[in-house]
Design a protein around this motif. Structure first.
Motif, mmCIF file in Angstrom:
data_model
loop_
_atom_site.group_PDB
_atom_site.id
_atom_site.type_symbol
_atom_site.label_atom_id
_atom_site.label_comp_id
_atom_site.label_asym_id
_atom_site.label_seq_id
_atom_site.Cartn_x
_atom_site.Cartn_y
_atom_site.Cartn_z
ATOM 1 N N GLY A 168 4.903 17.604 15.565
ATOM 2 C CA GLY A 168 6.233 17.309 15.295
ATOM 3 C C GLY A 168 6.430 16.461 13.914
ATOM 4 N N TYR A 169 5.258 16.045 13.368
ATOM 5 C CA TYR A 169 5.338 15.306 12.252
ATOM 6 C C TYR A 169 4.760 15.946 11.229
ATOM 7 N N VAL A 170 5.199 15.937 9.791
ATOM 8 C CA VAL A 170 4.497 16.511 8.837
ATOM 9 C C VAL A 170 4.981 15.480 7.584
ATOM 10 N N HIS A 171 4.016 15.245 7.056
ATOM 11 C CA HIS A 171 3.937 14.360 5.958
ATOM 12 C C HIS A 171 5.251 14.567 4.798
ATOM 13 N N ASN A 172 5.826 13.961 3.969
ATOM 14 C CA ASN A 172 7.159 14.367 3.115
ATOM 15 C C ASN A 172 6.638 15.451 2.304
ATOM 16 N N HIS A 173 5.474 15.138 1.599
ATOM 17 C CA HIS A 173 5.082 16.064 0.415
ATOM 18 C C HIS A 173 4.728 17.479 0.801
ATOM 19 N N THR A 195 0.802 -1.283 -0.007
ATOM 20 C CA THR A 195 -0.028 -0.102 -0.079
ATOM 21 C C THR A 195 0.886 1.243 0.054
ATOM 22 N N TYR A 196 1.860 1.261 0.796
ATOM 23 C CA TYR A 196 2.778 2.217 0.715
ATOM 24 C C TYR A 196 3.379 2.722 -0.627
ATOM 25 N N ALA A 197 3.452 1.542 -1.456
ATOM 26 C CA ALA A 197 4.037 1.939 -2.970
ATOM 27 C C ALA A 197 2.964 2.505 -3.646
ATOM 28 N N LEU A 203 9.809 15.988 15.345
ATOM 29 C CA LEU A 203 10.447 14.926 16.189
ATOM 30 C C LEU A 203 11.422 14.303 15.349
ATOM 31 N N ASP A 204 11.605 14.199 14.306
ATOM 32 C CA ASP A 204 12.782 13.602 13.585
ATOM 33 C C ASP A 204 13.838 14.513 13.202
ATOM 34 N N GLY A 205 13.891 15.645 13.711
ATOM 35 C CA GLY A 205 14.605 16.743 13.265
ATOM 36 C C GLY A 205 16.104 16.158 13.164
ATOM 37 N N ASP A 206 16.719 16.228 11.990
ATOM 38 C CA ASP A 206 17.933 15.744 11.721
ATOM 39 C C ASP A 206 18.755 16.654 10.847
ATOM 40 N N PHE A 207 19.756 16.981 11.213
ATOM 41 C CA PHE A 207 20.598 18.171 10.365
ATOM 42 C C PHE A 207 20.656 17.535 8.672
ATOM 43 N N VAL A 216 2.033 5.939 4.787
ATOM 44 C CA VAL A 216 3.501 6.084 5.236
ATOM 45 C C VAL A 216 3.780 5.311 6.684
ATOM 46 N N THR A 217 5.203 5.236 6.831
ATOM 47 C CA THR A 217 5.486 4.339 7.889
ATOM 48 C C THR A 217 5.554 5.322 9.454
ATOM 49 N N HIS A 218 5.824 6.330 9.308
ATOM 50 C CA HIS A 218 5.821 7.112 10.614
ATOM 51 C C HIS A 218 7.070 6.576 11.538
ATOM 52 N N LEU A 219 8.050 6.048 10.763
ATOM 53 C CA LEU A 219 9.299 5.364 11.398
ATOM 54 C C LEU A 219 10.363 6.485 11.622
ATOM 55 N N SER A 220 10.361 7.875 11.026
ATOM 56 C CA SER A 220 11.450 8.644 10.934
ATOM 57 C C SER A 220 11.881 9.195 12.648
ATOM 58 N N PRO A 221 11.057 9.389 13.435
ATOM 59 C CA PRO A 221 11.558 9.764 14.658
ATOM 60 C C PRO A 221 12.430 8.787 15.183
HETATM 61 C C1 LIG Z 1 12.191 20.187 3.833
HETATM 62 C C2 LIG Z 1 12.203 18.736 4.475
HETATM 63 C C3 LIG Z 1 12.699 18.499 5.621
HETATM 64 C C4 LIG Z 1 12.580 17.139 6.213
HETATM 65 N N1 LIG Z 1 13.461 16.974 7.379
HETATM 66 C C5 LIG Z 1 13.615 15.516 7.745
HETATM 67 C C6 LIG Z 1 14.223 15.394 9.008
HETATM 68 O O1 LIG Z 1 14.543 16.561 9.653
HETATM 69 N N2 LIG Z 1 14.346 14.382 9.517
HETATM 70 C C7 LIG Z 1 14.055 13.229 8.735
HETATM 71 O O2 LIG Z 1 14.188 12.091 9.204
HETATM 72 N N3 LIG Z 1 13.626 13.416 7.537
HETATM 73 C C8 LIG Z 1 13.377 14.530 6.971
HETATM 74 N N4 LIG Z 1 12.737 14.597 5.725
HETATM 75 C C9 LIG Z 1 12.467 13.761 4.916
HETATM 76 C C10 LIG Z 1 11.112 13.203 5.065
HETATM 77 O O3 LIG Z 1 10.229 13.898 4.899
HETATM 78 C C11 LIG Z 1 10.792 12.339 6.344
HETATM 79 O O4 LIG Z 1 11.844 11.345 6.594
HETATM 80 C C12 LIG Z 1 9.427 11.575 6.206
HETATM 81 O O5 LIG Z 1 8.440 12.331 5.640
HETATM 82 C C13 LIG Z 1 9.266 10.870 7.521
HETATM 83 O O6 LIG Z 1 8.025 10.267 7.527
HETATM 84 P P1 LIG Z 1 7.933 8.612 7.343
HETATM 85 O O7 LIG Z 1 8.776 7.981 8.496
HETATM 86 O O8 LIG Z 1 6.401 8.389 7.506
HETATM 87 O O9 LIG Z 1 8.282 8.538 6.096
HETATM 88 P P2 LIG Z 1 8.226 7.000 4.914
HETATM 89 O O10 LIG Z 1 7.662 7.729 3.725
HETATM 90 O O11 LIG Z 1 7.271 5.931 5.630
HETATM 91 O O12 LIG Z 1 9.866 6.604 4.921
HETATM 92 C C14 LIG Z 1 10.150 5.896 5.641
HETATM 93 C C15 LIG Z 1 11.767 6.237 6.260
HETATM 94 O O13 LIG Z 1 12.548 6.412 4.884
HETATM 95 C C16 LIG Z 1 13.581 7.580 5.389
HETATM 96 N N5 LIG Z 1 12.892 8.622 4.442
HETATM 97 C C17 LIG Z 1 11.864 8.670 3.806
HETATM 98 N N6 LIG Z 1 11.998 9.684 2.778
HETATM 99 C C18 LIG Z 1 12.890 10.454 3.083
HETATM 100 C C19 LIG Z 1 13.732 11.581 2.551
HETATM 101 N N7 LIG Z 1 13.162 12.297 1.603
HETATM 102 N N8 LIG Z 1 14.904 11.789 3.096
HETATM 103 C C20 LIG Z 1 15.566 11.149 4.206
HETATM 104 N N9 LIG Z 1 14.932 10.137 4.643
HETATM 105 C C21 LIG Z 1 13.927 9.723 4.192
HETATM 106 C C22 LIG Z 1 12.760 8.034 6.886
HETATM 107 O O14 LIG Z 1 13.960 7.574 7.732
HETATM 108 C C23 LIG Z 1 11.608 7.443 6.805
HETATM 109 O O15 LIG Z 1 11.202 7.202 8.244
HETATM 110 C C24 LIG Z 1 12.668 16.043 5.193
HETATM 111 C C25 LIG Z 1 12.042 16.500 4.109
HETATM 112 C C26 LIG Z 1 11.664 17.624 3.343
HETATM 113 C C27 LIG Z 1 11.379 17.906 2.246
#
Ligand SMILES: Cc1cc2nc3c(=O)[nH]c(=O)nc-3n(C[C@H](O)[C@H](O)[C@H](O)COP(=O)(O)OP(=O)(O)OC[C@H]3O[C@@H](n4cnc5c(N)ncnc54)[C@H](O)[C@@H]3O)c2cc1C
Length: 409
Positions: A160-165, A54-56, A194-198, A66-71
């Protein structure tokens, strides 16, 4: 800075969040959302509920799977290879879509390792003329008058979470429509996410701005409305700045006549401190290794984590609560609040061992303790040239085939 203080993190979640609120009384923002409780156990629950197929299909939609794994990945609750292998073993159709997203994280990290503090300045000249206005008050308050942007800002501040798009749209609105300095936007995001990463954050802002990509990123109403399911556009009465074709928007937004130089930003270093004379070892637990399963925690030395204002001073309350959740699962780790140097000296520490990180502040703080860095578990075991690290597509061309056909050790 106040004298260092040992923290006793309560095991009950409600008490813990309240305790953190009391100890960090100047931290901004609301409490952590229940759905974002920190720690490895919650990270694993999220990992095990991934729906790869479904993610794909729908990851680009705001309500996509989306997975919400990033933090959890950002703070080391689960490692990138662990997440990658789990996804791969599902043998789900189109798994490469998620595997490639996971590789994006590693890619940005590698750029950070290779470039160091240069990632905080423009890595390349912008491909269009950028503005460098300071951050605007209406954006900070989420009152731009655009329902879509205000909703994304509310997500950022509240959860502290915003969708990638939405991150891409908001960043491009700030940089290209409002002509605000991308660094101001990046720093603001980093403080609240929450996932703030430089690496992932600042380099994504550079990607949007075109200082680490071949063209600026921007969107139009048609795309925004499609991927948000019309939820903001349907009842929107605002003068929409996105309502035009890409060609029209491009000529409206960008002055492409001048080729500007890459802007450099000042980096402040911490003052150098004397090297500790003790030889006693400790494991220094930093905020990228917050998991009881981290092999470094098996070492027979004290394990010490410090909430240090020089690193965590800008973090929002919910992120500090997230970190406290992680630490509450790491039973042997001492938790302190204060200056890292003072804490380690007072604890009689002379040498530290820790997980490798490109984070300069952490490295500077640990310098007096002659740190030994253990390598981070990486996805790609192949050498990637500096030239390939300039664009994800070139990086993926090299590591993709290797990653998609192997389980990562
Ligand atoms: C302006 C901007 C700022 C961002 N800041 C951060 C940040 O501070 N920390 C952060 O982890 N990600 C950041 N991202 C990347 C991405 O938006 C997030 O990782 C993602 O939205 C996290 O949600 P998810 O875990 O549901 O992602 P999913 O789509 O479910 O992806 C799974 C995992 O893959 C990795 N991932 C996916 N897309 C990206 C990407 N484009 N860049 C890097 N890793 C990715 C993440 O670890 C994520 O948890 C940023 C993107 C943009 C455009």
């Amino acid at each position: 800075m106040k004298p260092a203080q040992k923290l006793i993190i309560p095991s009950d979640r409600g008490e813990r969040w309240h305790y953190i609120k009391r100890m960090f009384s100047s931290a901004q923002g609301p409490d952590l959302d229940f759905n974002w409780a920190g720690g490895r156990s919650n990270g694993l629950k999220k990992l095990h509920s991934i729906d790869v197929a479904t993610y794909a299909r729908n990851r680009n939609f705001l309500n996509g799977a989306v997975t919400h794994l990033s933090p959890y990945i950002r703070h080391g609750c689960i490692t990138l290879p662990e997440a990658f292998n789990y996804v791969k073993k599902q043998n789900a159709p189109l798994a490469d879509r998620l595997l490639m997203q996971l590789a994006w994280r590693e890619y940005w990290q590698q750029v950070w390792f290779a470039q160091g503090d240069a990632i905080f300045s423009e890595l390349e000249p912008a491909k269009v003329v950028l503005g460098y206005q300071p951050m605007a008050d209406d954006i900070l308050k989420g009152k731009t008058g655009l329902p879509c942007m205000d909703a994304f800002i509310a997500d950022l501040i509240k959860t502290g979470y915003v969708h990638n798009h939405a991150r891409m749209w908001l960043a491009s609105y700030i940089v290209h429509h409002r002509k605000i300095d991308w660094r101001a936007g990046a720093d603001w995001f980093e403080a609240h996410l929450l996932d703030g990463d430089f690496a992932s954050n600042h380099l994504s802002w550079q990607w949007v701005a075109s200082t680490f990509s071949s063209k600026p990123y921007f969107t139009n109403k048609e795309s925004l409305s499609r991927f948000t399911g019309e939820q903001y556009c349907a009842g929107c009465l605002a003068q929409c700045p996105f309502n035009a074709s890409y060609e029209v928007l491009s000529s409206k937004l960008f002055d492409q006549s001048i080729s500007p130089a890459a802007k450099q930003y000042v980096i402040t270093h911490l003052p150098k401190k004397a090297v500790s004379t003790s030889t006693a070892m400790a494991v220094f637990v930093h905020d990228e290794m917050l998991s009881a399963a981290n092999p470094l925690l098996e070492k027979p030395f004290p394990k010490i984590f410090v909430f240090d204002p020089q690193i965590h001073g800008t973090w929002s309350l919910n992120r500090l609560q997230f970190v406290a959740d992680c630490l509450s699962e790491m039973k042997d780790v001492e938790v302190w609040l204060g200056d890292t140097y003072e804490v380690l000296l007072n604890r009689g520490v002379g040498r530290v061992i820790t997980l490798e990180t490109p984070h300069r502040r952490i490295r500077e703080l640990l310098e007096p303790f002659v740190p030994k860095y253990e390598p981070v578990a990486k996805l790609a075991k192949v050498e990637v040239s500096a030239q390939r690290l300039k664009r994800f597509s070139r990086y993926w061309e090299k590591v993709g085939p290797h990653l998609l056909h192997s389980i990562v050790a």
